[in-house]
Design a protein around this motif. Structure first.
Motif, PDB file in Angstrom:
ATOM      1  N   ASN A 219       0.925  -1.324  -0.090  1.00  0.00           N
ATOM      2  CA  ASN A 219       0.115   0.083   0.046  1.00  0.00           C
ATOM      3  C   ASN A 219       0.944   1.156  -0.004  1.00  0.00           C
ATOM      4  O   ASN A 219       0.560   2.277  -0.889  1.00  0.00           O
ATOM      5  N   GLU A 220       1.885   1.296   0.839  1.00  0.00           N
ATOM      6  CA  GLU A 220       2.843   2.491   0.732  1.00  0.00           C
ATOM      7  C   GLU A 220       3.501   2.611  -0.634  1.00  0.00           C
ATOM      8  O   GLU A 220       3.365   3.636  -1.102  1.00  0.00           O
TER       9      GLU A 220
ATOM     10  N   GLN B 153       0.583   4.057  -2.983  1.00  0.00           N
ATOM     11  CA  GLN B 153       0.344   5.204  -3.031  1.00  0.00           C
ATOM     12  C   GLN B 153       1.434   6.169  -3.690  1.00  0.00           C
ATOM     13  O   GLN B 153       1.287   7.129  -4.212  1.00  0.00           O
TER      14      GLN B 153
ATOM     15  N   VAL C 121      -4.562   9.329  -2.931  1.00  0.00           N
ATOM     16  CA  VAL C 121      -4.814   8.447  -1.788  1.00  0.00           C
ATOM     17  C   VAL C 121      -4.869   7.037  -2.227  1.00  0.00           C
ATOM     18  O   VAL C 121      -5.882   5.925  -1.426  1.00  0.00           O
ATOM     19  N   ASN C 122      -4.458   6.397  -3.321  1.00  0.00           N
ATOM     20  CA  ASN C 122      -4.551   5.265  -3.848  1.00  0.00           C
ATOM     21  C   ASN C 122      -4.000   4.271  -2.875  1.00  0.00           C
ATOM     22  O   ASN C 122      -3.169   4.240  -2.237  1.00  0.00           O
ATOM     23  N   SER C 123      -4.872   3.130  -2.923  1.00  0.00           N
ATOM     24  CA  SER C 123      -4.506   1.930  -1.829  1.00  0.00           C
ATOM     25  C   SER C 123      -4.618   0.838  -3.010  1.00  0.00           C
ATOM     26  O   SER C 123      -5.572   0.701  -4.044  1.00  0.00           O
TER      27      SER C 123
END
Length: 232
Positions: free
Chosen positions: A23-24, A27, A33-35
């Motif tokens: 997830n980091e 993004q 704030v894409n996950s």
């Protein structure tokens, strides 16, 4: 964005790191704030250990992973990552039974080592990884030699993983022991080290290694994001 199917629980510590890093990275690469789209099938490690260690029943262990892989496929995953190195020994048997691909951790690692122009990788992991043929075979296909620790070193690494790392115990003395082992492997001709257990990078950061160190967890997570975002 493709859906990542993740087989975790082997251990929960590395699975949590996979979720965090994927997830980091998502993004960072995709912005905003894409996950990541992730579906997780978490194996009960106790069941797996009883099959592999207590009963030495490889068929039963493989069947556990197969059930998880089919569950991920049914849940709409586009490809599968296994958050554990040694379980990748089952991939050749499982891949023909699925309609979606595995993203193989050893292939990702070998490609990264090759890109750096390094030639002999020490492979550190559990016994199934160090004594198996999938890392040496994939490294060889990429023009890289595999160096396996000696028996005393293998025993220490195996015991530290099972008795400490997967139980969320990270000791300075164990870290120093890994550094000594890597230094000894360097003296025997290794020019880099594959941290081929997804818990080892939680103990030993790349910058603390006496040799260039490749975190298989980090490489696998980066490749998973690239695959998920490809043609998105």
């Amino acid at each position: 964005m493709k859906k990542i199917g993740m087989i975790g629980g082997l251990s929960w510590l590395s699975t949590a790191e996979y979720y965090k890093r994927i997830n980091e990275i998502t993004q960072s690469v995709a912005g905003g704030v894409n996950s990541a789209r992730i579906v997780l099938e978490s194996v009960n490690r106790q069941d797996y250990v009883e099959a592999v260690i207590d009963r030495q029943d490889e068929q039963a262990a493989c069947a556990q992973i197969e059930r998880s892989a089919h569950a991920l496929q049914a849940a709409g995953a586009n490809f599968i990552v296994i958050a554990c190195n040694d379980v990748h020994r089952f991939v050749p048997a499982l891949q023909p039974k699925l309609d979606i691909p595995f993203l193989h951790i050893a292939e990702v690692t070998a490609e990264a080592i090759k890109a750096k122009g390094l030639k002999t990788a020490a492979v550190l992991g559990v016994r199934k990884t160090m004594e198996g043929d999938f890392y040496p075979a994939i490294l060889t296909d990429n023009g890289i030699g595999a160096m396996i620790p000696n028996e005393d070193e293998k025993r220490f690494i195996q015991e530290s993983i099972y008795q400490e790392l997967v139980q969320n115990r990270f000791l300075d003395e164990t870290r120093r022991a890994y550094q000594r082992i890597i230094s000894e492997l360097a003296a025997r001709g290794a020019d880099c080290v594959a941290l081929a257990c997804t818990e080892i990078p939680l103990l030993l950061a790349a910058q603390d290694s006496p040799l260039p160190a490749f975190s298989t967890t980090e490489l696998h997570c980066r490749a998973a994001v690239a695959m998920a975002l490809a043609d998105a």
